[in-house]
Design a protein around this motif. Structure first.
Motif, PDB file in Angstrom:
ATOM      1  N   LYS A   1    -110.153   9.800 -35.965  1.00 45.87           N
ATOM      2  CA  LYS A   1    -110.010   9.381 -37.352  1.00 45.87           C
ATOM      3  C   LYS A   1    -108.951   8.291 -37.385  1.00 45.87           C
ATOM      4  O   LYS A   1    -107.783   8.531 -37.068  1.00 45.87           O
ATOM      5  N   VAL A   2    -109.354   7.094 -37.735  1.00 50.95           N
ATOM      6  CA  VAL A   2    -108.463   5.943 -37.677  1.00 50.95           C
ATOM      7  C   VAL A   2    -108.068   5.524 -39.086  1.00 50.95           C
ATOM      8  O   VAL A   2    -108.932   5.345 -39.950  1.00 50.95           O
ATOM      9  N   VAL A   3    -106.774   5.373 -39.308  1.00 44.97           N
ATOM     10  CA  VAL A   3    -106.264   4.858 -40.571  1.00 44.97           C
ATOM     11  C   VAL A   3    -105.732   3.452 -40.309  1.00 44.97           C
ATOM     12  O   VAL A   3    -104.776   3.264 -39.551  1.00 44.97           O
ATOM     13  N   PHE A   4    -106.390   2.464 -40.901  1.00 42.28           N
ATOM     14  CA  PHE A   4    -105.934   1.076 -40.797  1.00 42.28           C
ATOM     15  C   PHE A   4    -105.059   0.748 -42.011  1.00 42.28           C
ATOM     16  O   PHE A   4    -105.297   1.259 -43.100  1.00 42.28           O
ATOM     17  N   PRO A   5    -104.023  -0.076 -41.837  1.00 37.52           N
ATOM     18  CA  PRO A   5    -103.618  -0.763 -40.604  1.00 37.52           C
ATOM     19  C   PRO A   5    -102.666   0.035 -39.711  1.00 37.52           C
ATOM     20  O   PRO A   5    -102.201  -0.482 -38.704  1.00 37.52           O
ATOM     21  N   GLN A   6    -102.411   1.281 -40.055  1.00 40.85           N
ATOM     22  CA  GLN A   6    -101.441   2.083 -39.305  1.00 40.85           C
ATOM     23  C   GLN A   6    -101.745   2.127 -37.810  1.00 40.85           C
ATOM     24  O   GLN A   6    -100.833   2.043 -36.977  1.00 40.85           O
ATOM     25  N   LEU A   7    -103.015   2.265 -37.441  1.00 46.87           N
ATOM     26  CA  LEU A   7    -103.390   2.395 -36.036  1.00 46.87           C
ATOM     27  C   LEU A   7    -104.043   1.123 -35.484  1.00 46.87           C
ATOM     28  O   LEU A   7    -104.687   1.157 -34.435  1.00 46.87           O
ATOM     29  N   ALA A   8    -103.835   0.006 -36.152  1.00 46.51           N
ATOM     30  CA  ALA A   8    -104.456  -1.247 -35.706  1.00 46.51           C
ATOM     31  C   ALA A   8    -103.979  -1.648 -34.316  1.00 46.51           C
ATOM     32  O   ALA A   8    -104.709  -2.308 -33.567  1.00 46.51           O
ATOM     33  N   HIS A   9    -102.769  -1.243 -33.947  1.00 42.12           N
ATOM     34  CA  HIS A   9    -102.242  -1.642 -32.635  1.00 42.12           C
ATOM     35  C   HIS A   9    -103.038  -1.035 -31.477  1.00 42.12           C
ATOM     36  O   HIS A   9    -102.964  -1.531 -30.354  1.00 42.12           O
ATOM     37  N   LEU A  10    -103.796   0.031 -31.738  1.00 46.83           N
ATOM     38  CA  LEU A  10    -104.629   0.606 -30.686  1.00 46.83           C
ATOM     39  C   LEU A  10    -105.814  -0.294 -30.350  1.00 46.83           C
ATOM     40  O   LEU A  10    -106.338  -0.250 -29.227  1.00 46.83           O
ATOM     41  N   TYR A  11    -106.241  -1.106 -31.310  1.00 44.66           N
ATOM     42  CA  TYR A  11    -107.494  -1.843 -31.177  1.00 44.66           C
ATOM     43  C   TYR A  11    -107.308  -3.355 -31.093  1.00 44.66           C
ATOM     44  O   TYR A  11    -108.248  -4.058 -30.695  1.00 44.66           O
ATOM     45  N   PHE A  12    -106.133  -3.841 -31.460  1.00 43.12           N
ATOM     46  CA  PHE A  12    -105.907  -5.287 -31.473  1.00 43.12           C
ATOM     47  C   PHE A  12    -104.567  -5.597 -30.801  1.00 43.12           C
ATOM     48  O   PHE A  12    -103.553  -4.964 -31.100  1.00 43.12           O
ATOM     49  N   ALA A  13    -104.568  -6.607 -29.912  1.00 44.16           N
ATOM     50  CA  ALA A  13    -103.347  -6.982 -29.202  1.00 44.16           C
ATOM     51  C   ALA A  13    -102.294  -7.510 -30.163  1.00 44.16           C
ATOM     52  O   ALA A  13    -101.091  -7.280 -29.969  1.00 44.16           O
ATOM     53  N   ASN A  14    -102.726  -8.215 -31.203  1.00 43.23           N
ATOM     54  CA  ASN A  14    -101.795  -8.747 -32.205  1.00 43.23           C
ATOM     55  C   ASN A  14    -102.338  -8.428 -33.594  1.00 43.23           C
ATOM     56  O   ASN A  14    -103.031  -9.258 -34.191  1.00 43.23           O
ATOM     57  N   PRO A  15    -102.053  -7.258 -34.116  1.00 38.77           N
ATOM     58  CA  PRO A  15    -102.627  -6.862 -35.410  1.00 38.77           C
ATOM     59  C   PRO A  15    -102.294  -7.815 -36.551  1.00 38.77           C
ATOM     60  O   PRO A  15    -103.083  -7.948 -37.497  1.00 38.77           O
ATOM     61  N   ASP A  16    -101.151  -8.489 -36.491  1.00 38.62           N
ATOM     62  CA  ASP A  16    -100.736  -9.347 -37.598  1.00 38.62           C
ATOM     63  C   ASP A  16    -101.723 -10.470 -37.883  1.00 38.62           C
ATOM     64  O   ASP A  16    -101.804 -10.948 -39.016  1.00 38.62           O
ATOM     65  N   ILE A  17    -102.481 -10.915 -36.861  1.00 40.31           N
ATOM     66  CA  ILE A  17    -103.397 -12.034 -37.073  1.00 40.31           C
ATOM     67  C   ILE A  17    -104.827 -11.571 -37.351  1.00 40.31           C
ATOM     68  O   ILE A  17    -105.725 -12.394 -37.524  1.00 40.31           O
ATOM     69  N   VAL A  18    -105.035 -10.258 -37.425  1.00 38.42           N
ATOM     70  CA  VAL A  18    -106.378  -9.721 -37.647  1.00 38.42           C
ATOM     71  C   VAL A  18    -106.803  -9.905 -39.102  1.00 38.42           C
ATOM     72  O   VAL A  18    -105.992  -9.753 -40.029  1.00 38.42           O
ATOM     73  N   ASP A  19    -108.062 -10.211 -39.302  1.00 39.30           N
ATOM     74  CA  ASP A  19    -108.646 -10.304 -40.639  1.00 39.30           C
ATOM     75  C   ASP A  19    -108.795  -8.890 -41.205  1.00 39.30           C
ATOM     76  O   ASP A  19    -109.537  -8.074 -40.642  1.00 39.30           O
ATOM     77  N   PRO A  20    -108.130  -8.548 -42.320  1.00 44.90           N
ATOM     78  CA  PRO A  20    -108.249  -7.195 -42.881  1.00 44.90           C
ATOM     79  C   PRO A  20    -109.667  -6.807 -43.267  1.00 44.90           C
ATOM     80  O   PRO A  20    -109.958  -5.623 -43.439  1.00 44.90           O
ATOM     81  N   ALA A  21    -110.547  -7.796 -43.400  1.00 42.37           N
ATOM     82  CA  ALA A  21    -111.948  -7.490 -43.705  1.00 42.37           C
ATOM     83  C   ALA A  21    -112.552  -6.600 -42.635  1.00 42.37           C
ATOM     84  O   ALA A  21    -113.466  -5.808 -42.912  1.00 42.37           O
ATOM     85  N   LEU A  22    -112.067  -6.706 -41.408  1.00 46.03           N
ATOM     86  CA  LEU A  22    -112.581  -5.861 -40.328  1.00 46.03           C
ATOM     87  C   LEU A  22    -112.311  -4.388 -40.595  1.00 46.03           C
ATOM     88  O   LEU A  22    -113.113  -3.529 -40.233  1.00 46.03           O
TER      89      LEU A  22
ATOM     90  N   LEU B   1    -110.116  -4.065 -26.103  1.00 42.37           N
ATOM     91  CA  LEU B   1    -108.950  -3.354 -26.621  1.00 42.37           C
ATOM     92  C   LEU B   1    -107.740  -3.594 -25.724  1.00 42.37           C
ATOM     93  O   LEU B   1    -107.889  -3.831 -24.521  1.00 42.37           O
ATOM     94  N   PRO B   2    -106.527  -3.548 -26.296  1.00 45.56           N
ATOM     95  CA  PRO B   2    -105.318  -3.766 -25.491  1.00 45.56           C
ATOM     96  C   PRO B   2    -105.262  -2.819 -24.304  1.00 45.56           C
ATOM     97  O   PRO B   2    -105.621  -1.646 -24.412  1.00 45.56           O
ATOM     98  N   GLN B   3    -104.810  -3.350 -23.169  1.00 42.04           N
ATOM     99  CA  GLN B   3    -104.688  -2.578 -21.941  1.00 42.04           C
ATOM    100  C   GLN B   3    -103.227  -2.631 -21.466  1.00 42.04           C
ATOM    101  O   GLN B   3    -102.399  -3.314 -22.036  1.00 42.04           O
ATOM    102  N   GLY B   4    -102.951  -1.884 -20.419  1.00 44.24           N
ATOM    103  CA  GLY B   4    -101.611  -1.916 -19.849  1.00 44.24           C
ATOM    104  C   GLY B   4    -100.801  -0.680 -20.191  1.00 44.24           C
ATOM    105  O   GLY B   4    -101.277   0.239 -20.872  1.00 44.24           O
ATOM    106  N   SER B   5     -99.560  -0.672 -19.734  1.00 40.59           N
ATOM    107  CA  SER B   5     -98.714   0.523 -19.876  1.00 40.59           C
ATOM    108  C   SER B   5     -98.417   0.851 -21.330  1.00 40.59           C
ATOM    109  O   SER B   5     -98.390   2.024 -21.720  1.00 40.59           O
ATOM    110  N   ALA B   6     -98.176  -0.179 -22.155  1.00 49.40           N
ATOM    111  CA  ALA B   6     -97.891   0.083 -23.571  1.00 49.40           C
ATOM    112  C   ALA B   6     -99.102   0.701 -24.257  1.00 49.40           C
ATOM    113  O   ALA B   6     -98.975   1.647 -25.049  1.00 49.40           O
TER     114      ALA B   6
END
Length: 415
Positions: A212-233, A253-258
């Motif tokens: 269960k995903v609540v946007f924009p709270q969990l946007a960082h899981l799906y986008f490397a830079n959530p600030d530039i994402v179109d909220p329409a998504l 989706l973002p990868q790596g240790s973070a």
């Protein structure tokens, strides 16, 4: 949709004008506007009733800080957040957009898909529906949905661009614009975004990770830079009615240790072998998990909140279903899944019964994107009338007293 006769109707404006002097919240601004949080249920085309409901709240002198919803509720939530600052009345712009909007354009599948949807909304016989469905099997096999959903995304994305909120960063900045003189009734200034506590909660279902995903709270899981994402998504994800619209697929989706740490915090129950970072996600309508996310702004630490969370539901809840065949059983299973979280929260927090209003919408089809103008106006009026009924019956002091007594009873039981 010509709603001018409705918004100038004395039978609506008269009661709303008289309600402006009533107390709904302990957060006010220099103009006397009162601030609440608002959560809206999903329901396809029934969402037009939500527009009538929020129009009426604004006419009564109410503005919104936290705004949330699922599916149709998420559309209204995003537009209420985007079409102005928290101090502004958003309904005039929203109504202007809807006045010239052809909702049927969002049914953007091929001819076979449209024929099936038209037959279903017109309540065609089972034989005809089955014949039309067979013709659409290739759509479902190849795309997992009858309609791409592209035209809807293009519409709302274009609207956000015209409003200069084409990115999450721009939207956040607009929502964080502090109204002049915002304060508590006790006199404490709420003069920073942190004190104001505005927020957006759009619920979507990531079925590829069962999240269960609540946007924009969990946007960082799906986008490397959530600030530039179109909220329409976020809204496109939330309104992806299963099989009616294609699921929204997010790749890379973002990868790596973070990212591994972020997902580990979500996947607290997974085994070491099963844990990991997905490379893509598939979103469908958030309503399959939480169609009425009334818990979105609940403050578990506050004995009595400074402002209530108003909730508006489309259709009455049905506590009993007649199950006489396999399709009835499928519907009951689906409804159980999408309602259980929300019902459970309200059962554990019964004070919300004082904050939630239902709009019956009994005679309207939630998937009728080719709805008549009379039906659209009927939904708008029904929403506005139910808002008036709710505001007339709402007692802010009674609600605060209930919360205080509830806290005292909890302390008595648990110490």
């Amino acid at each position: 949709m010509d709603i001018k006769p409705l918004i100038s109707d004395p039978s609506l404006l008269g009661p709303l004008e008289s309600l402006r002097g009533k107390t709904y919240s302990d957060i006010v601004d220099a103009r006397g506007m009162q601030y609440v949080d608002l959560v809206m249920e999903g329901g396809g085309m029934l969402g037009i009733a939500l527009v009538g409901y929020t129009w009426a709240l604004e006419q009564a002198g109410i503005r919104f800080l936290g705004i949330g919803g699922t599916s149709a509720g998420s559309i209204n939530a995003l537009l209420l957040a985007a079409l102005g600052t928290p101090a502004d009345a958003k309904s005039p712009k929203l109504l202007q957009e809807l006045a010239s909007l052809d909702f049927y354009q969002f049914v953007d599948g091929d001819d076979d898909a449209r024929d099936l949807i038209d037959a279903w909304t017109r309540k065609a016989g089972k034989v005809k529906l089955a014949f039309k469905a067979v013709q659409c099997i290739d759509n479902l096999n190849e795309r997992l949905g009858l309609n791409p959903g592209d035209r809807f995304q293009q519409w709302i994305s274009g609207l956000l661009q015209r409003e200069n909120v084409a990115t999450l960063a721009a939207l956040t900045q607009r929502m964080n614009t502090v109204p002049t003189g915002l304060r508590t009734r006790a006199g404490a200034a709420l003069d920073t975004p942190e004190k104001m506590k505005s927020g957006l909660a759009i619920v979507a279902a990531d079925v590829s990770t069962e999240t269960k995903v609540v946007f924009p709270q969990l946007a960082h899981l799906y986008f490397a830079n959530p600030d530039i994402v179109d909220p329409a998504l976020f809204v496109r994800a939330s309104m992806s009615i299963p099989y009616f619209f294609e699921p929204l697929r997010i790749n890379n989706l973002p990868q790596g240790s973070a990212a591994e740490q972020n997902w580990a915090e979500m996947d607290f129950a997974c085994s070491e072998e099963a844990c990991g970072v997905p490379d893509h996600a598939l979103f469908v309508d958030g309503g399959i998990m939480s169609n009425f996310p009334i818990d979105a702004f609940h403050d578990y630490d506050s004995i009595v909140p400074l402002a209530p969370t108003f909730g508006v539901k489309l259709e009455y809840d049905r506590r009993w279903h007649a199950i006489d065949g396999p399709m009835d059983l499928f519907g009951a299973i689906f409804n159980s899944a999408r309602h259980c979280l929300d019902y459970d929260f309200v059962r554990r927090n019964p004070e919300y019964s004082q904050l939630v209003q239902h709009i019956p919408c009994a005679s309207y089809n939630w998937l009728d994107f080719n709805m008549s103008e009379d039906s659209k106006r009927g939904l708008f009026r029904e929403g506005a009338e139910r808002a008036i009924t709710f505001l007339q019956g709402f007692d802010w002091q009674k609600y605060k007293d209930y919360r205080q007594h509830l806290h005292a009873a909890t302390r008595l039981v648990y110490g």
